[in-house]
Design a protein around this motif. Structure first.
Motif, PDB file in Angstrom:
ATOM      1  N   VAL A   6      29.418   6.857  -9.854  1.00  0.00           N
ATOM      2  CA  VAL A   6      28.971   5.889  -8.861  1.00  0.00           C
ATOM      3  C   VAL A   6      27.848   5.095  -9.508  1.00  0.00           C
ATOM      4  N   LEU A   7      28.108   3.826  -9.760  1.00  0.00           N
ATOM      5  CA  LEU A   7      27.154   2.982 -10.462  1.00  0.00           C
ATOM      6  C   LEU A   7      26.521   2.004  -9.481  1.00  0.00           C
ATOM      7  N   PHE A   8      25.205   2.105  -9.323  1.00  0.00           N
ATOM      8  CA  PHE A   8      24.466   1.192  -8.447  1.00  0.00           C
ATOM      9  C   PHE A   8      23.940   0.018  -9.272  1.00  0.00           C
ATOM     10  N   VAL A   9      24.191  -1.193  -8.798  1.00  0.00           N
ATOM     11  CA  VAL A   9      23.673  -2.406  -9.424  1.00  0.00           C
ATOM     12  C   VAL A   9      22.441  -2.848  -8.637  1.00  0.00           C
ATOM     13  N   LEU A  10      21.282  -2.790  -9.280  1.00  0.00           N
ATOM     14  CA  LEU A  10      20.024  -3.024  -8.585  1.00  0.00           C
ATOM     15  C   LEU A  10      19.586  -4.478  -8.729  1.00  0.00           C
ATOM     16  N   VAL A  11      19.230  -5.073  -7.601  1.00  0.00           N
ATOM     17  CA  VAL A  11      18.800  -6.468  -7.531  1.00  0.00           C
ATOM     18  C   VAL A  11      17.335  -6.494  -7.119  1.00  0.00           C
ATOM     19  N   PRO A  12      16.519  -7.397  -7.661  1.00  0.00           N
ATOM     20  CA  PRO A  12      15.100  -7.465  -7.246  1.00  0.00           C
ATOM     21  C   PRO A  12      14.935  -7.566  -5.736  1.00  0.00           C
ATOM     22  N   LYS A  13      13.884  -6.889  -5.241  1.00  0.00           N
ATOM     23  CA  LYS A  13      13.549  -6.813  -3.820  1.00  0.00           C
ATOM     24  C   LYS A  13      14.599  -6.055  -3.007  1.00  0.00           C
ATOM     25  N   LEU A  14      15.328  -5.149  -3.678  1.00  0.00           N
ATOM     26  CA  LEU A  14      16.305  -4.352  -2.937  1.00  0.00           C
ATOM     27  C   LEU A  14      15.602  -3.454  -1.933  1.00  0.00           C
ATOM     28  N   HIS A  15      16.303  -3.163  -0.854  1.00  0.00           N
ATOM     29  CA  HIS A  15      15.770  -2.249   0.159  1.00  0.00           C
ATOM     30  C   HIS A  15      15.982  -0.811  -0.299  1.00  0.00           C
ATOM     31  N   LEU A  16      14.926  -0.022  -0.231  1.00  0.00           N
ATOM     32  CA  LEU A  16      15.016   1.362  -0.689  1.00  0.00           C
ATOM     33  C   LEU A  16      16.109   2.136   0.024  1.00  0.00           C
ATOM     34  N   LEU A  17      16.221   1.983   1.341  1.00  0.00           N
ATOM     35  CA  LEU A  17      17.205   2.777   2.073  1.00  0.00           C
ATOM     36  C   LEU A  17      18.631   2.318   1.768  1.00  0.00           C
ATOM     37  N   ASP A  18      18.821   1.037   1.484  1.00  0.00           N
ATOM     38  CA  ASP A  18      20.147   0.575   1.072  1.00  0.00           C
ATOM     39  C   ASP A  18      20.620   1.326  -0.170  1.00  0.00           C
ATOM     40  N   LEU A  19      19.672   1.646  -1.034  1.00  0.00           N
ATOM     41  CA  LEU A  19      19.989   2.392  -2.255  1.00  0.00           C
ATOM     42  C   LEU A  19      19.946   3.894  -2.026  1.00  0.00           C
ATOM     43  N   ALA A  20      18.846   4.365  -1.437  1.00  0.00           N
ATOM     44  CA  ALA A  20      18.615   5.809  -1.348  1.00  0.00           C
ATOM     45  C   ALA A  20      19.622   6.500  -0.440  1.00  0.00           C
ATOM     46  N   GLN A  24      21.852   9.381  -2.003  1.00  0.00           N
ATOM     47  CA  GLN A  24      21.660  10.758  -1.557  1.00  0.00           C
ATOM     48  C   GLN A  24      22.987  11.388  -1.169  1.00  0.00           C
ATOM     49  N   VAL A  25      23.863  10.620  -0.528  1.00  0.00           N
ATOM     50  CA  VAL A  25      25.174  11.161  -0.152  1.00  0.00           C
ATOM     51  C   VAL A  25      25.931  11.643  -1.393  1.00  0.00           C
ATOM     52  N   PHE A  26      26.015  10.793  -2.408  1.00  0.00           N
ATOM     53  CA  PHE A  26      26.787  11.164  -3.601  1.00  0.00           C
ATOM     54  C   PHE A  26      26.083  12.255  -4.408  1.00  0.00           C
ATOM     55  N   SER A  27      24.759  12.234  -4.424  1.00  0.00           N
ATOM     56  CA  SER A  27      24.026  13.286  -5.113  1.00  0.00           C
ATOM     57  C   SER A  27      24.224  14.629  -4.419  1.00  0.00           C
ATOM     58  N   THR A  28      24.146  14.633  -3.089  1.00  0.00           N
ATOM     59  CA  THR A  28      24.373  15.865  -2.326  1.00  0.00           C
ATOM     60  C   THR A  28      25.803  16.356  -2.511  1.00  0.00           C
ATOM     61  N   ALA A 183      31.870  16.135   6.072  1.00  0.00           N
ATOM     62  CA  ALA A 183      31.112  16.840   7.103  1.00  0.00           C
ATOM     63  C   ALA A 183      30.074  17.772   6.484  1.00  0.00           C
ATOM     64  N   ARG A 184      30.414  18.422   5.386  1.00  0.00           N
ATOM     65  CA  ARG A 184      29.457  19.309   4.716  1.00  0.00           C
ATOM     66  C   ARG A 184      28.268  18.521   4.175  1.00  0.00           C
ATOM     67  N   VAL A 185      28.551  17.352   3.584  1.00  0.00           N
ATOM     68  CA  VAL A 185      27.463  16.523   3.060  1.00  0.00           C
ATOM     69  C   VAL A 185      26.576  16.041   4.197  1.00  0.00           C
ATOM     70  N   ALA A 186      27.189  15.574   5.275  1.00  0.00           N
ATOM     71  CA  ALA A 186      26.410  15.093   6.412  1.00  0.00           C
ATOM     72  C   ALA A 186      25.534  16.199   6.988  1.00  0.00           C
ATOM     73  N   ARG A 187      26.106  17.387   7.081  1.00  0.00           N
ATOM     74  CA  ARG A 187      25.320  18.506   7.613  1.00  0.00           C
ATOM     75  C   ARG A 187      24.147  18.828   6.695  1.00  0.00           C
ATOM     76  N   GLU A 188      24.378  18.806   5.385  1.00  0.00           N
ATOM     77  CA  GLU A 188      23.309  19.085   4.432  1.00  0.00           C
ATOM     78  C   GLU A 188      22.186  18.056   4.536  1.00  0.00           C
ATOM     79  N   MET A 189      22.563  16.802   4.827  1.00  0.00           N
ATOM     80  CA  MET A 189      21.579  15.726   4.955  1.00  0.00           C
ATOM     81  C   MET A 189      20.986  15.622   6.351  1.00  0.00           C
TER      82      MET A 189
END
Length: 307
Positions: A6-20, A24-28, A183-189
């Motif tokens: 999963v490759l995130f392309v970061l743009v200046p002034k990105l919103h942290l939650l849009d990224l995080a 977090q879902v894919f990391s979990t 569902a397991r990921v959502a529960r973990e988060m």
């Protein structure tokens, strides 16, 4: 097989939650054994977020395969700039990945980046409600879909904004590994396992996971993995360490169903899938745990299925 990237392309002034959120879902999901590798690229080695937190990243892109996902988070944009948010090299990377069979996605104003890459033309898309009119005007060859969490059209997936990136990511985990994984990921988060994009909710596993009761989730974990087995209420209660009466009360309050009814729904959904792929009612009934086809026929006769 290597983990899906999963490759995130970061743009200046990105919103942290849009990224995080999606990160977090894919990391979990990876922590739970579902095999994702998360990485980040940008046009410079440091990107400043809209919230003032600088992020260090890479400029060089990794080698991508068709099973990989490229996701563009949104950025602060009360009004969209007349200039493209990403340069020609990244726009070409997005086009090439999609052309090779890969999936591209966006959160919030990230849809504008996909639009500049030409990936919205002829497709349906969504974005944050504050940007729908502007993007509809900017991309007249695309079709804006309002008031939904996400839209998927030919491996181009767009989401509404901010927290909806979590819903988008959970949906993608469900596609890759099934509803139980999401569902397991959502529960973990500790988030609701929502899958309500612009399509009707189809999975009972997710439809009845929109609660935060740990005991009910634990019972659902058992039923989800053993729905074809005989699961007496006494056995379920013994596994969780409560009385049958307590189990029924807590489970019904959390999900709106008794444990038996929940198990029946899972069996029915799986049976419908098998029948849709050519199985007879009799063989589908046996596969999902019914002793014969009579119960399956009764459940199928309820239109719509009562939940």
């Amino acid at each position: 097989m290597r983990p899906a990237r999963v490759l995130f392309v970061l743009v200046p002034k990105l919103h942290l939650l849009d990224l995080a959120g999606p990160a977090q879902v894919f990391s979990t999901a990876n922590d739970l054994g579902y095999g994702y590798e998360v990485s980040y690229v940008a046009e410079s080695d440091e990107v400043m977020t809209a919230q003032g937190v600088p992020l260090r990243t890479q400029v060089a892109w990794p080698e991508l395969e068709p099973g990989d996902l490229v996701l563009v988070p949104g950025w602060r944009s009360p009004r969209l700039s007349p200039e493209p948010p990403i340069g020609p090299a990244i726009r070409q990377r997005l086009r090439d990945h999609h052309a090779s069979g890969g999936t591209v996605a966006s959160v919030c104003s990230g849809a504008d980046a996909l639009g500049w890459a030409g990936l919205l033309d002829g497709r349906r898309f969504t974005t944050h409600h504050d940007l729908t009119d502007e993007l509809a005007d900017r991309y007249p060859r695309a079709t804006i879909v309002r008031d939904v969490l996400y839209v998927e059209d030919d491996r181009v997936i767009t989401s509404a904004g901010i927290a909806s990136g979590i819903d988008l990511a959970l949906h993608l985990v469900a596609i890759d590994h099934g509803a139980l994984a999401a569902a397991r990921v959502a529960r973990e988060m500790v988030v609701y396992a929502r899958r309500n994009g612009d399509e009707l909710q189809e999975s009972a596993m997710l439809r009845h996971r929109g609660h935060l009761n740990d005991l009910a989730h634990r019972v659902q974990d058992v039923i989800d993995t053993q729905y074809a087995d005989r699961l007496p209420l006494a056995e379920l209660a013994g596994r969780i360490g409560v009385s049958e009466r307590t189990l029924t009360r807590i489970f019904t309050t959390a999900t709106g169903l008794t444990p038996l009814r929940y198990q029946q729904l899972l069996r029915l959904e799986r049976a419908e899938h098998l029948i849709g792929h050519g199985a007879t009612i009799e063989s589908a009934a046996r596969t999902v745990g019914f002793e014969d086809a009579r119960m399956l026929r009764r459940l199928r006769s309820r239109t719509p299925v009562q939940t």
